[in-house]
Scaffold this active site. Structure first.
Site, short mmCIF file in Angstrom:
data_model
loop_
_atom_site.label_atom_id
_atom_site.label_comp_id
_atom_site.label_asym_id
_atom_site.label_seq_id
_atom_site.Cartn_x
_atom_site.Cartn_y
_atom_site.Cartn_z
N GLU A 277 0.82 -1.21 0.00
CA GLU A 277 0.00 0.00 0.00
C GLU A 277 0.86 1.26 0.00
O GLU A 277 0.53 2.25 -0.68
CB GLU A 277 -0.95 -0.01 1.21
CG GLU A 277 -1.94 -1.17 1.23
CD GLU A 277 -2.88 -1.17 0.03
OE1 GLU A 277 -3.01 -0.13 -0.65
OE2 GLU A 277 -3.47 -2.24 -0.24
N HIS B 253 2.06 2.14 -3.50
CA HIS B 253 1.04 2.90 -4.25
C HIS B 253 1.06 4.36 -3.82
O HIS B 253 1.07 5.28 -4.66
CB HIS B 253 -0.36 2.33 -3.98
CG HIS B 253 -0.64 1.03 -4.63
ND1 HIS B 253 -0.36 0.77 -5.95
CD2 HIS B 253 -1.24 -0.10 -4.14
CE1 HIS B 253 -0.75 -0.47 -6.24
NE2 HIS B 253 -1.28 -1.01 -5.16
#
Length: 225
Positions: free
Chosen positions: A83, A86
């Protein structure tokens, strides 16, 4: 996984363009997701219902602590760094990007974990701003690439460590989780990362997906353990 929260806004370049930043709300969501996922991974790995503690010759407490440690590394590398990859790439491209947890997805993870299975949709990085198709492709592929790299590293470590079965097996579990997450997130189905990577660049998608599938296949074919 990353998601676009809103459509493109009028072009505006803030003073802190490209800087990595976290809000207090985001940090709360990250901490909550990491804690819940670590509990779920520990329950699933240790087989709280169907576990066979005698296999690795540990006491009940040692057995639980062993899988807790493995779960912490698996969640950190497989979920958190995915995550954050990203987020960092999105913010480096000038977009607003923050992680938000899915409480229902985390509840489902806990439910399946007590039965010895791992299935989770812990949340996603939401992105807002003016980004091109190429930038969106870079943002989307960053997560699965992170899983693929860490999966390969931990699998290599598990094969290189020959004098410590517990450490070797722990690395194998962490590597396997990362590789399976890479394949899952690369599936060409919205809203998964693979769909956005495929829309951006077909050759890149094929190469990365082929590498992830080949590595993950080794788990089931017994190449890595």
């Amino acid at each position: 996984m990353s998601e676009r929260m809103y459509g493109p806004e009028p072009m505006h370049i803030p003073a802190d363009y490209g800087k990595i930043r976290f809000s207090k709300e985001e940090l709360r969501h990250i901490l909550f997701s990491v804690v819940v996922l670590t509990i779920a991974f520990t329950l699933a790995f240790s087989g709280i219902i169907y576990g066979d503690r005698h296999i690795i010759g540990l006491s009940t407490a040692e057995y639980f602590l062993y899988y807790l440690a493995v779960s912490c590394v698996a969640v950190f590398s497989g979920f958190l760094l995915h995550e954050l990859a990203h987020k960092f790439v999105a913010q480096k491209n000038g977009a607003w990007a923050e992680f938000r947890s899915y409480p229902m997805g985390l509840a489902i993870a806990l439910f399946f974990s007590v039965m010895g299975f791992l299935f989770a949709a812990p949340g996603a990085v939401y992105i807002q701003g003016m980004i091109s198709k190429k930038q969106n492709g870079h943002i989307s592929i960053a997560g699965p690439l992170t899983n693929l790299v860490f999966g390969s590293i931990f699998i290599a470590l598990s094969m290189a460590i020959v004098d410590n079965i517990l450490l070797s097996y722990g690395c194998y579990l962490v590597g396997s989780i990362n590789l399976l997450l890479a394949v899952f997130n690369l599936l060409p189905v919205p809203p998964l990362d693979g769909y956005k990577v495929l829309k951006w660049n077909l050759p890149v998608y094929i190469v990365v997906m082929a590498a992830a599938v080949a590595m993950a296949a080794g788990i089931y074919l017994g190449w890595w353990w």
